[in-house]
Design a protein around this motif. Sequence first.
Motif, PDB file in Angstrom:
ATOM      1  N   LEU A   1     156.152  34.923  75.962  1.00 12.89           N
ATOM      2  CA  LEU A   1     154.774  34.696  76.372  1.00 12.89           C
ATOM      3  C   LEU A   1     153.926  35.487  75.395  1.00 12.89           C
ATOM      4  O   LEU A   1     154.229  36.643  75.089  1.00 12.89           O
ATOM      5  N   ARG A   2     152.886  34.848  74.876  1.00 15.41           N
ATOM      6  CA  ARG A   2     151.989  35.525  73.928  1.00 15.41           C
ATOM      7  C   ARG A   2     150.717  35.896  74.670  1.00 15.41           C
ATOM      8  O   ARG A   2     150.166  35.108  75.438  1.00 15.41           O
ATOM      9  N   LEU A   3     150.264  37.101  74.452  1.00 12.29           N
ATOM     10  CA  LEU A   3     149.067  37.615  75.119  1.00 12.29           C
ATOM     11  C   LEU A   3     148.131  38.203  74.075  1.00 12.29           C
ATOM     12  O   LEU A   3     148.563  38.985  73.224  1.00 12.29           O
ATOM     13  N   THR A   4     146.871  37.805  74.154  1.00  9.53           N
ATOM     14  CA  THR A   4     145.832  38.419  73.329  1.00  9.53           C
ATOM     15  C   THR A   4     144.766  38.949  74.267  1.00  9.53           C
ATOM     16  O   THR A   4     144.362  38.258  75.221  1.00  9.53           O
ATOM     17  N   VAL A   5     144.319  40.175  74.031  1.00 12.93           N
ATOM     18  CA  VAL A   5     143.349  40.836  74.899  1.00 12.93           C
ATOM     19  C   VAL A   5     142.202  41.361  74.042  1.00 12.93           C
ATOM     20  O   VAL A   5     142.437  41.995  73.017  1.00 12.93           O
ATOM     21  N   GLY A   6     140.977  41.089  74.485  1.00 13.58           N
ATOM     22  CA  GLY A   6     139.786  41.661  73.862  1.00 13.58           C
ATOM     23  C   GLY A   6     139.184  42.691  74.801  1.00 13.58           C
ATOM     24  O   GLY A   6     139.153  42.488  76.019  1.00 13.58           O
ATOM     25  N   LEU A   7     138.727  43.793  74.231  1.00 20.38           N
ATOM     26  CA  LEU A   7     138.146  44.866  75.040  1.00 20.38           C
ATOM     27  C   LEU A   7     136.825  45.323  74.435  1.00 20.38           C
ATOM     28  O   LEU A   7     136.623  45.208  73.223  1.00 20.38           O
ATOM     29  N   GLU A   8     135.962  45.845  75.280  1.00 14.24           N
ATOM     30  CA  GLU A   8     134.715  46.472  74.847  1.00 14.24           C
ATOM     31  C   GLU A   8     134.641  47.862  75.462  1.00 14.24           C
ATOM     32  O   GLU A   8     135.120  48.087  76.573  1.00 14.24           O
ATOM     33  N   LYS A   9     134.011  48.768  74.733  1.00 12.37           N
ATOM     34  CA  LYS A   9     133.762  50.099  75.271  1.00 12.37           C
ATOM     35  C   LYS A   9     132.382  50.067  75.909  1.00 12.37           C
ATOM     36  O   LYS A   9     131.367  49.880  75.225  1.00 12.37           O
ATOM     37  N   ARG A  10     132.354  50.186  77.220  1.00 12.78           N
ATOM     38  CA  ARG A  10     131.101  50.134  77.982  1.00 12.78           C
ATOM     39  C   ARG A  10     130.941  51.427  78.773  1.00 12.78           C
ATOM     40  O   ARG A  10     131.852  51.807  79.511  1.00 12.78           O
ATOM     41  N   SER A  11     129.817  52.061  78.601  1.00  9.04           N
ATOM     42  CA  SER A  11     129.547  53.335  79.290  1.00  9.04           C
ATOM     43  C   SER A  11     130.693  54.323  79.094  1.00  9.04           C
ATOM     44  O   SER A  11     131.089  55.029  80.016  1.00  9.04           O
ATOM     45  N   GLY A  12     131.235  54.350  77.878  1.00  2.00           N
ATOM     46  CA  GLY A  12     132.265  55.322  77.539  1.00  2.00           C
ATOM     47  C   GLY A  12     133.678  54.950  77.965  1.00  2.00           C
ATOM     48  O   GLY A  12     134.608  55.718  77.733  1.00  2.00           O
ATOM     49  N   ARG A  13     133.863  53.770  78.592  1.00  2.00           N
ATOM     50  CA  ARG A  13     135.191  53.353  79.050  1.00  2.00           C
ATOM     51  C   ARG A  13     135.558  52.004  78.459  1.00  2.00           C
ATOM     52  O   ARG A  13     134.717  51.118  78.348  1.00  2.00           O
ATOM     53  N   TRP A  14     136.832  51.841  78.118  1.00  2.00           N
ATOM     54  CA  TRP A  14     137.332  50.566  77.635  1.00  2.00           C
ATOM     55  C   TRP A  14     137.550  49.637  78.812  1.00  2.00           C
ATOM     56  O   TRP A  14     138.131  50.040  79.827  1.00  2.00           O
ATOM     57  N   VAL A  15     137.062  48.398  78.690  1.00  2.00           N
ATOM     58  CA  VAL A  15     137.287  47.379  79.716  1.00  2.00           C
ATOM     59  C   VAL A  15     137.752  46.091  79.044  1.00  2.00           C
ATOM     60  O   VAL A  15     137.328  45.764  77.934  1.00  2.00           O
ATOM     61  N   VAL A  16     138.622  45.374  79.732  1.00  2.00           N
ATOM     62  CA  VAL A  16     139.119  44.093  79.237  1.00  2.00           C
ATOM     63  C   VAL A  16     138.055  43.040  79.524  1.00  2.00           C
ATOM     64  O   VAL A  16     137.633  42.863  80.661  1.00  2.00           O
ATOM     65  N   THR A  17     137.632  42.353  78.461  1.00  2.00           N
ATOM     66  CA  THR A  17     136.623  41.298  78.599  1.00  2.00           C
ATOM     67  C   THR A  17     137.183  39.914  78.319  1.00  2.00           C
ATOM     68  O   THR A  17     136.532  38.914  78.614  1.00  2.00           O
ATOM     69  N   HIS A  18     138.396  39.859  77.749  1.00  2.00           N
ATOM     70  CA  HIS A  18     138.996  38.577  77.387  1.00  2.00           C
ATOM     71  C   HIS A  18     140.515  38.679  77.446  1.00  2.00           C
ATOM     72  O   HIS A  18     141.092  39.664  76.983  1.00  2.00           O
ATOM     73  N   GLU A  19     141.155  37.672  78.042  1.00  2.00           N
ATOM     74  CA  GLU A  19     142.619  37.550  78.008  1.00  2.00           C
ATOM     75  C   GLU A  19     142.966  36.115  77.650  1.00  2.00           C
ATOM     76  O   GLU A  19     142.300  35.185  78.102  1.00  2.00           O
ATOM     77  N   HIS A  20     144.012  35.968  76.867  1.00  2.00           N
ATOM     78  CA  HIS A  20     144.532  34.636  76.533  1.00  2.00           C
ATOM     79  C   HIS A  20     146.043  34.706  76.609  1.00  2.00           C
ATOM     80  O   HIS A  20     146.664  35.488  75.900  1.00  2.00           O
ATOM     81  N   HIS A  21     146.631  33.882  77.481  1.00  2.00           N
ATOM     82  CA  HIS A  21     148.081  33.812  77.665  1.00  2.00           C
ATOM     83  C   HIS A  21     148.551  32.460  77.157  1.00  2.00           C
ATOM     84  O   HIS A  21     147.923  31.439  77.448  1.00  2.00           O
ATOM     85  N   SER A  22     149.658  32.427  76.440  1.00  2.00           N
ATOM     86  CA  SER A  22     150.180  31.135  75.973  1.00  2.00           C
ATOM     87  C   SER A  22     151.672  31.223  75.709  1.00  2.00           C
ATOM     88  O   SER A  22     152.220  32.302  75.449  1.00  2.00           O
ATOM     89  N   PHE A  23     152.305  30.054  75.779  1.00  2.00           N
ATOM     90  CA  PHE A  23     153.686  29.887  75.347  1.00  2.00           C
ATOM     91  C   PHE A  23     153.663  28.935  74.161  1.00  2.00           C
ATOM     92  O   PHE A  23     152.827  28.014  74.113  1.00  2.00           O
ATOM     93  N   PRO A  24     154.589  29.078  73.217  1.00  2.00           N
ATOM     94  CA  PRO A  24     154.681  28.102  72.131  1.00  2.00           C
ATOM     95  C   PRO A  24     155.015  26.709  72.708  1.00  2.00           C
ATOM     96  O   PRO A  24     155.758  26.612  73.685  1.00  2.00           O
ATOM     97  N   ASP A  25     154.475  25.695  72.089  1.00  2.00           N
ATOM     98  CA  ASP A  25     154.776  24.318  72.481  1.00  2.00           C
ATOM     99  C   ASP A  25     156.128  23.942  71.878  1.00  2.00           C
ATOM    100  O   ASP A  25     156.280  23.922  70.663  1.00  2.00           O
ATOM    101  N   ARG A  26     157.082  23.669  72.708  1.00  2.00           N
ATOM    102  CA  ARG A  26     158.432  23.355  72.233  1.00  2.00           C
ATOM    103  C   ARG A  26     158.756  21.853  72.303  1.00  2.00           C
ATOM    104  O   ARG A  26     159.902  21.476  72.130  1.00  2.00           O
ATOM    105  N   THR A  27     157.743  21.030  72.545  1.00  2.00           N
ATOM    106  CA  THR A  27     158.018  19.593  72.584  1.00  2.00           C
ATOM    107  C   THR A  27     158.289  19.078  71.169  1.00  2.00           C
ATOM    108  O   THR A  27     157.679  19.545  70.210  1.00  2.00           O
ATOM    109  N   PRO A  28     159.236  18.128  71.060  1.00  2.00           N
ATOM    110  CA  PRO A  28     159.574  17.621  69.714  1.00  2.00           C
ATOM    111  C   PRO A  28     158.465  16.781  69.114  1.00  2.00           C
ATOM    112  O   PRO A  28     157.622  16.275  69.697  1.00  2.00           O
TER     113      PRO A  28
END
Length: 143
Positions: A116-143
Amino acid sequence: MTTTPVDTTTATTDEEQVRILLERWFTAVQEADLAGVLAGHADDIVMFDVPPPDAGVRGRDAYRATWPPFLEWQSGDGVFELVELDVTVGDTVAFAWALLRCGPASEVAAHPHQRLRLTVGLEKRSGRWVVTHEHHSFPDRTP
């Protein structure tokens, strides 16, 4: 609704803070701890997931609603294991990618290199890191 902070006060660098936040998220998913899954996520989170909706989900309430079915599935014979995590941090923006083993235990055993592939984007808001974006994916294995 406010973002539940993740305590990263023991970390000395921004990279360590982001790693702690993400590692606690991985643990929360493994333990089916919904509050822990939500911790450290922004109210305006955007997530693109493997299952529908194709346009993703926007907002913390919509993000929260996606998790109970997955956590219930995983509490059976589901596997959710972190294999690799890479973090890049700037002054106010960070991103991370990860590879995970995710699936029924029998499928993970039969296909040990599938990830499973995961990409996460974060921003530092009011001095704390918060997750603002997540993307989950599996490779397409169809022929």
